[in-house]
Write a protein that holds these residues in place. Sequence first.
Motif, PDB file in Angstrom:
ATOM      1  N   THR A 171      49.054  41.678  39.302  1.00 19.32           N
ATOM      2  CA  THR A 171      49.331  40.517  40.160  1.00 19.32           C
ATOM      3  C   THR A 171      48.805  40.749  41.568  1.00 19.32           C
ATOM      4  O   THR A 171      48.265  39.836  42.202  1.00 19.32           O
ATOM      5  CB  THR A 171      50.843  40.241  40.201  1.00 19.32           C
ATOM      6  OG1 THR A 171      51.313  39.958  38.873  1.00 19.32           O
ATOM      7  CG2 THR A 171      51.155  39.048  41.094  1.00 19.32           C
ATOM      8  N   ALA A 172      48.943  41.982  42.063  1.00 22.83           N
ATOM      9  CA  ALA A 172      48.445  42.299  43.405  1.00 22.83           C
ATOM     10  C   ALA A 172      46.922  42.187  43.484  1.00 22.83           C
ATOM     11  O   ALA A 172      46.362  41.946  44.561  1.00 22.83           O
ATOM     12  CB  ALA A 172      48.882  43.713  43.801  1.00 22.83           C
ATOM     13  N   LEU A 173      46.257  42.339  42.347  1.00 25.99           N
ATOM     14  CA  LEU A 173      44.794  42.245  42.307  1.00 25.99           C
ATOM     15  C   LEU A 173      44.296  40.829  42.013  1.00 25.99           C
ATOM     16  O   LEU A 173      43.086  40.577  42.055  1.00 25.99           O
ATOM     17  CB  LEU A 173      44.242  43.181  41.222  1.00 25.99           C
ATOM     18  CG  LEU A 173      44.318  44.686  41.464  1.00 25.99           C
ATOM     19  CD1 LEU A 173      44.014  45.428  40.174  1.00 25.99           C
ATOM     20  CD2 LEU A 173      43.345  45.099  42.557  1.00 25.99           C
ATOM     21  N   ALA A 174      45.224  39.916  41.686  1.00 26.50           N
ATOM     22  CA  ALA A 174      44.853  38.623  41.099  1.00 26.50           C
ATOM     23  C   ALA A 174      43.902  37.799  41.952  1.00 26.50           C
ATOM     24  O   ALA A 174      43.065  37.053  41.427  1.00 26.50           O
ATOM     25  CB  ALA A 174      46.104  37.811  40.786  1.00 26.50           C
ATOM     26  N   ARG A 175      44.007  37.891  43.262  1.00 26.07           N
ATOM     27  CA  ARG A 175      43.128  37.081  44.110  1.00 26.07           C
ATOM     28  C   ARG A 175      41.674  37.547  44.029  1.00 26.07           C
ATOM     29  O   ARG A 175      40.753  36.767  44.307  1.00 26.07           O
ATOM     30  CB  ARG A 175      43.608  37.143  45.560  1.00 26.07           C
ATOM     31  CG  ARG A 175      44.942  36.430  45.784  1.00 26.07           C
ATOM     32  CD  ARG A 175      45.319  36.428  47.246  1.00 26.07           C
ATOM     33  NE  ARG A 175      46.584  35.751  47.460  1.00 26.07           N
ATOM     34  CZ  ARG A 175      47.168  35.599  48.654  1.00 26.07           C
ATOM     35  NH1 ARG A 175      46.573  36.104  49.737  1.00 26.07           N
ATOM     36  NH2 ARG A 175      48.318  34.971  48.768  1.00 26.07           N
TER      37      ARG A 175
END
Length: 392
Positions: A171-175
């Motif tokens: 999720t922290a990498l999603a962008r």
Amino acid sequence: MLKSLQYQAGQLSDLLEDLQSTGASGSVWINAIVNSEQKPRLRVVFLNNGKIVYGGSKRVNNQELARRIGIKLSHDWANVAVGYAAQKLQNPSSFRELLEQIVRIRVFKWEEIETCIHTEFVQVLEQTLPYPGKLELDPTVEIDLSYGKDAHGLEWKKLIQDVAHRQHQWTALARVIPSMEAIPQLLPGWRTVKTSIAQQDLYKWVDGRRSLIDIAEQLDEDPLNLAQSYRSWVASNWITFGQHTPVVQTVSHVEEQRPVILSVDDSPVVQILIKRALGERYQVLFSDNALQALSLMNTNPIALLLLDVTMPDIDGLEFCRTVRSIAKFKNLPIIMVTARDKFSDKLRGQIAGTTHYLTKPFEPHHLLEVVGKFVGERRETLKTVSYKYNFR
């Protein structure tokens, strides 16, 4: 005898638990349907008397497994140790006996062996749990693998918790990288790469067809570790990632005899954890976006809302404020379930109208306890209001 079973998205976890509870032994082939246009994602799981003992992308023999552990642990002379131990086996195909020999000569420790297998199995679950597919159990193909002096299997609860923890990292990498299914594509800037090794890797693997997980599998790397490396390449304008198609969550019918909980979270793994924690006591509905969530809230008697902060279409705090602006939801218990645990995050949650703040990863029993508290209080309040109304 081979047994085959089709399953829907979100059901694989329950099936694997059922196999453990029945004391099953043998190989379990998982054919996960990630994309209807692609071949199924094939993974294998081995059970030994109801204990999960191994999982990977292919079946291995005892020496292959031992050598693989040696590579993961960076033991320079693991090959020599495996060859030496194999010569002393009474049962040449025994996994347990081979590993006991290697532990006895102090090349590996049981804790190291279990950690390696646990780590790989977490990736198997991460790569298959969210999707529908087919499960095939072959009880004729067994391995006698187990861990430690007490010959235990992998701990299911810890496996699921680690899958959830990795989901937070994704999720922290999603962008930057939408998911492990995303396909990296070269940008013109890749030609400016100065290191020949990086340039060769880019040219060889980033072809606009392979997904991140495809590349990781070819390199025998953890997709999450590979994603961390590729993030810097995105920042350098060497590559970009296309969007992936999200998994659609199905919503079951409401059972009127149980309180209804709505969970709004775009992580299939987190939804599985919530279902497992609450499913026996509550009717749990799921949504991965705000629009669908509002529709469910308007058509079902929601007793409590579980809400993630990070969602693809609207910020969870903004959604919470929207819910609170609707008169009939003014007193609805809203529990924010998120990985953000700073005091400022909790304060913003309170200002937005949350009733309680629960930090991921959470213990299932704690979630059940918190939900029970607020649902119980709400039901007692509604009973009191109803009593007063009827009395008058």
